[in-house]
Enzyme design. Structure first.
Site, PDB file in Angstrom:
ATOM      1  CB  ALA A 192      44.598 -70.762 -13.049  1.00  0.00           C
ATOM      2  CB  THR A 207      43.067 -50.038 -14.583  1.00  0.00           C
ATOM      3  OG1 THR A 207      43.362 -48.877 -13.812  1.00  0.00           O
ATOM      4  CG2 THR A 207      42.174 -49.699 -15.750  1.00  0.00           C
ATOM      5  CG  ASN A 260      49.000 -79.697 -14.879  1.00  0.00           C
ATOM      6  OD1 ASN A 260      48.612 -79.961 -13.736  1.00  0.00           O
ATOM      7  ND2 ASN A 260      50.270 -79.531 -15.177  1.00  0.00           N
ATOM      8  CB  SER A 312      43.275 -70.490 -16.772  1.00  0.00           C
ATOM      9  OG  SER A 312      44.207 -69.971 -17.687  1.00  0.00           O
ATOM     10  N   GLY A 313      41.799 -68.183 -18.651  1.00  0.00           N
ATOM     11  CA  GLY A 313      41.209 -67.874 -19.957  1.00  0.00           C
ATOM     12  C   GLY A 313      41.833 -68.636 -21.108  1.00  0.00           C
ATOM     13  CG  HIS A 314      46.199 -69.496 -21.233  1.00  0.00           C
ATOM     14  ND1 HIS A 314      47.008 -70.558 -21.526  1.00  0.00           N
ATOM     15  CD2 HIS A 314      46.427 -69.193 -19.932  1.00  0.00           C
ATOM     16  CE1 HIS A 314      47.705 -70.887 -20.436  1.00  0.00           C
ATOM     17  NE2 HIS A 314      47.366 -70.067 -19.455  1.00  0.00           N
ATOM     18  CB  CYS A 319      54.978 -74.345 -15.853  1.00  0.00           C
ATOM     19  SG  CYS A 319      53.292 -73.982 -16.290  1.00  0.00           S
ATOM     20  CD  GLN A 333      44.971 -78.280 -17.996  1.00  0.00           C
ATOM     21  OE1 GLN A 333      44.358 -78.624 -19.014  1.00  0.00           O
ATOM     22  NE2 GLN A 333      46.144 -77.670 -18.052  1.00  0.00           N
TER      23      GLN A 333
END
Ligand code: PLP
Length: 376
Positions: A72, A235, A149, A197-199, A321, A177
């Site tokens: 993100a 890639t 968040n 975001s993936g995580h 963060c 979120q």
């Protein structure tokens, strides 16, 4: 002893089903998706297109409108930098955005972009009238997060999107979120750009996506290849993309059951705490909120944060963060909390893999820790 993980707004455990889906793309199916001349490349490309479809299904757009990024943060950067290509000099955002938006805005200010940082009300919600009043003929972009968040509060995105559409202003939403947790329909919500975001959805770290409305032209941040419609060269990380795709598929299948399960756990935790500490304060609107987030303050505690004193619970006192920085949370400050309430705040993020037993132990641990501090 392993702590009970209640920091799911920071990151989530990889779903074992996601892990299993990713493995073959590390060691068996290792082709480069840009290799058009052989099976290894076709196989990788096919897997990527399935992942793209899974993500687009979740936010109700076309597959071709999804670009893979590293997360993100990168999606926010690509989106916000495009103000520099619009011949406009004004951007509107919120003061309680994540640093992945606020720090980009600071940079853009150094490039002569004027930024309006709108403050929320005491519940953490934006006032639509303030947005309308802030728009001027130089406004090129509005960037508002979907769910916060720290306090989990959900903004009225569809209404903001309507205002932007009416005024022909590009509308970006940081959905790190909310993606996979609550319904998103980018078309109905009038969203042009959406960061994913993936995580945060039990997928891998280092992968994300950006939805780009097919009618909008977006320039890349860097150069070096024609991948991802020339918006994001390089890639493609096939295993990570397969991971976010699988996580999105699971999120779509389990959205309702996850929502209800997690909400039940959150209410259980809150009720247990309230029974013993009735003056606990819930920070941010309780109703318009993603299910797993709880942000609490304890009025009678002075001094050092309680989060680091919890022996059995891993939680946080702000965004991950910034939690190493001993500065008070800008989000809690902007919804009007005083220093004492900010210092005694705790952010709890409940997720799919938490259990009722864990919540009961966590409640007991939080109550004991707070009571010990009151007695000091
Ligand atoms: C609202 C919000 N935006 C952006 C990010 C950054 O996401 P990523 O880690 O995918 O770069 C986060 C992660 O904490 C977030 O909560």
């Amino acid at each position: 002893m392993n702590k009970i993980y209640l920091d799911n707004n920071s990151t989530t455990k990889l779903d074992p089903q996601v892990f299993d889906a990713m493995i073959p793309y590390f060691n068996e199916k290792y082709g480069n998706a840009s290799s058009k001349t052989h099976y290894f490349g076709w196989e990788a490309e096919a897997a990527i297109e399935i992942a793209r479809k899974n993500i687009s299904d979740l936010i109700k757009c076309e597959s071709s409108e999804i670009v893979f990024t590293s997360g993100a943060t990168e999606s926010n950067n690509i989106s916000l930098h495009n103000i520099l290509n619009l011949n406009k000099s004004h951007l509107i955002t919120m003061s309680i955005e994540h640093k992945a938006v606020l720090d980009v805005c600071s940079y853009l200010e150094s490039k002569n972009i004027n930024v309006s940082y709108l403050k929320p009300n005491k519940n953490g919600l934006i006032n639509l009238k303030k947005i309308k009043e802030s728009i001027n003929k130089e406004t090129g972009l509005v960037s508002i997060m979907h769910a916060n968040n720290e306090i989990g509060v959900i903004q009225p995105i569809k209404e903001i999107g309507g205002i932007c559409r009416k005024n022909n202003i590009l509308f970006h939403v940081d959905a790190a979120q909310s993606f996979g947790k609550i319904d998103i329909d980018v078309k109905k919500m009038n969203i042009d750009l959406l960061s994913i975001s993936g995580h945060k959805i039990y997928g891998p770290k280092g992968i994300g996506a950006l939805y780009i409305n097919k009618n909008k032209k977006i320039k890349p941040l860097f150069f070096g290849g024609s991948q991802e419609n020339n918006v994001r060269p390089g890639t493609l990380p096939v295993p990570l993309i397969v991971g976010i795709g699988e996580a999105s598929k699971i999120a779509s299948e389990k959205m309702e059951s996850d929502f209800n399960y997690i909400l039940k756990l959150k209410n259980l935790l809150l009720n247990q705490i309230k029974k013993e500490i009735p003056d606990v304060i819930i920070n941010g609107d309780f109703k318009n909120r993603i299910p797993g987030n709880l942000n609490l303050s304890f009025p009678c505690i002075e001094g050092q944060s309680i989060v680091t004193s919890l022996s059995k619970v891993a939680a946080s006192s702000g965004s991950a963060c910034s939690s190493s920085v001993p500065k008070p949370s800008h989000v809690l400050l902007d919804i009007g909390l005083n220093k004492q309430l900010i210092q005694s705040s705790i952010r709890i993020g409940i997720g799919r893999f938490n259990t009722k037993d864990e919540i009961l132990i966590a409640a007991e641990n939080i109550i004991r820790t707070v009571k010990n501090k009151i007695q000091l």
